[in-house]
Design a protein around this motif. Structure first.
Motif, PDB file in Angstrom:
ATOM      1  N   HIS A  75    -125.742 -85.531  62.512  1.00 15.04           N
ATOM      2  CA  HIS A  75    -125.505 -84.091  62.707  1.00 15.04           C
ATOM      3  C   HIS A  75    -124.971 -83.754  64.095  1.00 15.04           C
ATOM      4  N   VAL A 163    -120.757 -80.717  59.507  1.00 17.22           N
ATOM      5  CA  VAL A 163    -121.582 -79.741  60.222  1.00 17.22           C
ATOM      6  C   VAL A 163    -121.348 -79.868  61.721  1.00 17.22           C
ATOM      7  N   SER A 164    -121.338 -81.100  62.225  1.00 12.99           N
ATOM      8  CA  SER A 164    -121.171 -81.336  63.656  1.00 12.99           C
ATOM      9  C   SER A 164    -119.808 -80.894  64.163  1.00 12.99           C
ATOM     10  N   ALA A 173    -126.438 -77.327  64.908  1.00 19.13           N
ATOM     11  CA  ALA A 173    -126.151 -78.427  63.978  1.00 19.13           C
ATOM     12  C   ALA A 173    -127.432 -78.957  63.351  1.00 19.13           C
ATOM     13  N   ILE A 176    -128.743 -76.408  60.710  1.00 17.65           N
ATOM     14  CA  ILE A 176    -127.938 -76.429  59.485  1.00 17.65           C
ATOM     15  C   ILE A 176    -128.204 -77.713  58.699  1.00 17.65           C
ATOM     16  N   ALA A 177    -128.347 -78.836  59.417  1.00 18.03           N
ATOM     17  CA  ALA A 177    -128.607 -80.118  58.745  1.00 18.03           C
ATOM     18  C   ALA A 177    -129.908 -80.067  57.951  1.00 18.03           C
ATOM     19  N   VAL A 180    -129.312 -77.971  54.884  1.00 17.74           N
ATOM     20  CA  VAL A 180    -128.584 -78.723  53.858  1.00 17.74           C
ATOM     21  C   VAL A 180    -129.532 -79.651  53.119  1.00 17.74           C
TER      22      VAL A 180
END
Length: 275
Positions: A75, A163-164, A173, A176-177, A180
């Motif tokens: 990420h 994402v990154s 990041a 969000i990771a 996900v």
């Protein structure tokens, strides 16, 4: 190709230095060995092959653990190096940004592959050492499970790169990771189950069900490893696999597509990003 391999070697060396390889391998091996010896206990009662029970246990473990590990190591692969200033130094050499992405991908996938092969392989070796009879079909399913677990890891490594490449801060990041991971592993299936219960088969047929399952890479992995005849009864996924009517080739193709799409998107976004 040389530049890609140099970046891949750099990622592997960093993984060794940061103890990622050791920690991941030990974690997978410890959990796999625990599930192997605890999970194989009921085989005499259900009449199942001991390795089939291990496949069900390890596949369930993989769905939760491998995507999380893959996202954790990927990420911040781009945004982290940009924050530290090392990405600017790396790109000062004659290397393309897409080569950076591919090199990182190969390096991270090598780390995850090593940990998976050694960790899950140790569980199979330990089971075989006990003298438990294992048929050839179970060994084939076990090898398929390991290879598809690595492919599932590749999917989430690629998603982590996307994402990154999209965000500007490591904290964002990371958040969000995790989101996900929660969506793919927990929320999506719970929502799909609720929709199926409400629908009662009125509008969602086999074709739409197949599309909905392929829309989540963890479901494609689950069907590939838990929907076959040898383990479908143990896992309870046999009925879903029959209704979805998705063969191994379609499921593997879906996982490959899930890897290539975010990896390509990450390369495109990164190539257009200001440093």
């Amino acid at each position: 190709m040389k530049n890609i391999l140099i970046v891949a070697r750099k990622e592997i060396q960093e993984g060794l230095r940061n103890r990622w390889v050791l920690a991941t391998t030990l974690l997978l091996a410890a959990l796999a060995l625990t599930l192997t010896f605890l999970g194989s206990a009921p085989t005499g009662n259900v009449g199942a092959d001991a390795l089939d029970v291990v496949i069900v246990s390890l596949s369930s473990l993989t769905i939760f653990l491998v995507p999380l590990i893959a996202l954790l190591i990927s990420h911040d692969a781009i945004v982290g190096e940009m924050e530290r200033g090392t990405m600017l130094l790396l790109l000062s050499y004659p290397i393309g940004r897409w080569q950076v992405i591919m090199g990182k991908f190969i390096g991270h996938l090598a780390i995850l592959s090593f940990a998976t092969l050694l960790g899950y392989g140790a569980a199979a070796a330990a089971l075989a050492a006990t003298g438990v009879p294992i048929n050839a079909a179970s060994w084939t399913a076990f090898v398929s499970m390991i290879l598809s677990s690595i492919l599932l890891g590749a999917v989430f490594i690629a998603i982590g790169y996307l994402v990154s490449a999209l965000v500007t801060e490591r904290g964002t990041a990371g958040g969000i990771a995790i989101g996900v991971w929660l969506l793919c592993v927990l929320i999506y299936d719970m929502a799909l189950l609720g929709v199926l219960v409400v629908d009662q088969g009125r509008t969602i047929g086999g074709g739409l069900l197949s599309a909905l399952l392929l829309a989540n890479p963890t479901d494609a992995y689950r069907l590939l490893n838990l929907g076959s005849e040898s383990v479908g009864t143990l896992s309870g996924m046999g009925g879903v696999a029959d209704n979805a009517a998705l063969g191994p080739a379609a499921l593997i193709a879906a996982l490959i597509a899930w890897t290539l799409a975010p990896l390509t998107a990450a390369a495109v976004v990164f190539s257009r990003r200001e440093l």
